[in-house]
Structure formats: C-alpha cells, structure tokens
Design a protein around this motif. Sequence first.
Motif, PDB file in Angstrom:
ATOM      1  N   GLU A  44       0.832  -1.200   0.000  1.00 53.34           N
ATOM      2  CA  GLU A  44       0.000   0.000   0.000  1.00 53.34           C
ATOM      3  C   GLU A  44       0.867   1.250   0.000  1.00 53.34           C
ATOM      4  OE1 GLU A  44      -3.711   1.951   2.514  1.00 53.34           O
ATOM      5  OE2 GLU A  44      -2.837   0.050   3.142  1.00 53.34           O
ATOM      6  N   ASP A  84      -1.355   2.022  -6.440  1.00 51.98           N
ATOM      7  CA  ASP A  84      -1.200   0.842  -5.590  1.00 51.98           C
ATOM      8  C   ASP A  84      -2.418  -0.087  -5.651  1.00 51.98           C
ATOM      9  OD1 ASP A  84      -2.979   2.465  -4.221  1.00 51.98           O
ATOM     10  OD2 ASP A  84      -1.805   2.562  -2.376  1.00 51.98           O
ATOM     11  N   ILE A  86      -5.579   0.850  -5.013  1.00 54.23           N
ATOM     12  CA  ILE A  86      -6.625   1.292  -4.090  1.00 54.23           C
ATOM     13  C   ILE A  86      -7.312   2.525  -4.662  1.00 54.23           C
ATOM     14  CG2 ILE A  86      -7.123   2.129  -1.762  1.00 54.23           C
ATOM     15  CD1 ILE A  86      -4.469   0.771  -0.905  1.00 54.23           C
ATOM     16  N   ARG A 108     -10.041  -1.995  -2.292  1.00 56.49           N
ATOM     17  CA  ARG A 108      -9.173  -2.836  -3.112  1.00 56.49           C
ATOM     18  C   ARG A 108     -10.061  -3.808  -3.873  1.00 56.49           C
ATOM     19  NH1 ARG A 108      -4.868  -6.045   0.047  1.00 56.49           N
ATOM     20  NH2 ARG A 108      -4.517  -6.795  -2.065  1.00 56.49           N
TER      21      ARG A 108
END
Length: 189
Positions: A44, A84, A86, A108
Amino acid sequence: MMKLSIHSIRLSSLGLAVIFGLAGCAGDPLESGVDPFAPMVFKEGLTAMPLNPPNKATTQPFYVSQQTIFKFAVDTNSILIGNDGITRYVVILTSPNGNSQVQYEGIRCDSFQWRLYGTFENGTWKENPLSSWRAIQDNTPNRYQAALAQGALCNFASQEKNIKNILQSLNPNGFTGQTKPTNSFGVIN
C-alpha cells in the motif's frame, strides 16, 4: 588459412560466452527465489487525509439496497485512483434522523476489501489509528462499500482506472450497485 580458423574459433567462443553470460543474467526462477507466476505481494502507498470537507456541489448520492434506511453519497472530487490498486474516496452516510457521518475510505478490487482511513469530525479530519483492511460485506443492508465496488469502482476483480467511467457509473439513472433500485434513489435531504 590457419589465422582465419583461429579467428573464427575465437569469435565463436566469444559469441557462446556472450550467450551463456546473458542466459546466466536471466537466472533460474527457482534458484533466484523469484517465481514469475507467483501472485504479486500487495504494498500500500502512503495515504494522506483530505484537506477539505466534502463539497456539496460534487456530492453524488448512490443506491445501496432496499433494506437500508440510510442514505449514501460520495464526493466525486475526492475519488483518487491509486497506482497501488486502491481507490480512495470520501463517503457521506446519513441516518433517517438527518445525522451525517463523513468518512475517508479505500477499496481494493483485487481482494474485495475496504479500509477506513479517517472521519471528518467537528470541522477537521481525524485519522483512524486502528485502520486495517476488512472484507467487503455483500449481504448486509448497509452494504455501501459493495455497492460502490460493484457499481462503479471495480471491473470485477480489477480497479477501474478511468475516472470518467467511474463518474458515469455513479450517475443515479444508471447506477445499480449490482441491484436495480426500486424504492430509493439515495437522495440526501
């Protein structure tokens, strides 16, 4: 003639040495410990809290389920599609008595999980020190993370990378959150 064959042998040897050298650089995945078919390890990125409260002009209500008595909306200006994997956003949850709670969250798509980064309380953002990834619940009345993931933020198990597609999906005339609305349009009074 002898020079030519020694020269040829030297060039051939040099060529073979280069080929074997390059092959050695590639490495054997079993020896190097890197398996090209292994799943990627999630890492993350840093998450900064929003600087401003939700903007009423860019707040978009969305439908969640027939069973919920709450109303839900997302600040479309707050949606961040992270490298990432997200997608972060500000969501507003409004109870039947009109009390609202504003939260900064992330979803996610690859693992169908969500995380609460913080809340907006008394005019300031407060970070959630106990924040962790949780499974998105798809079978509860207040399943707003599932509705956002399935209706706008994800393409099955992958993150939607185009903000225009997300905004178009959040349009109340087409947003379904996987289920067609029948009794609510998620309007915030």
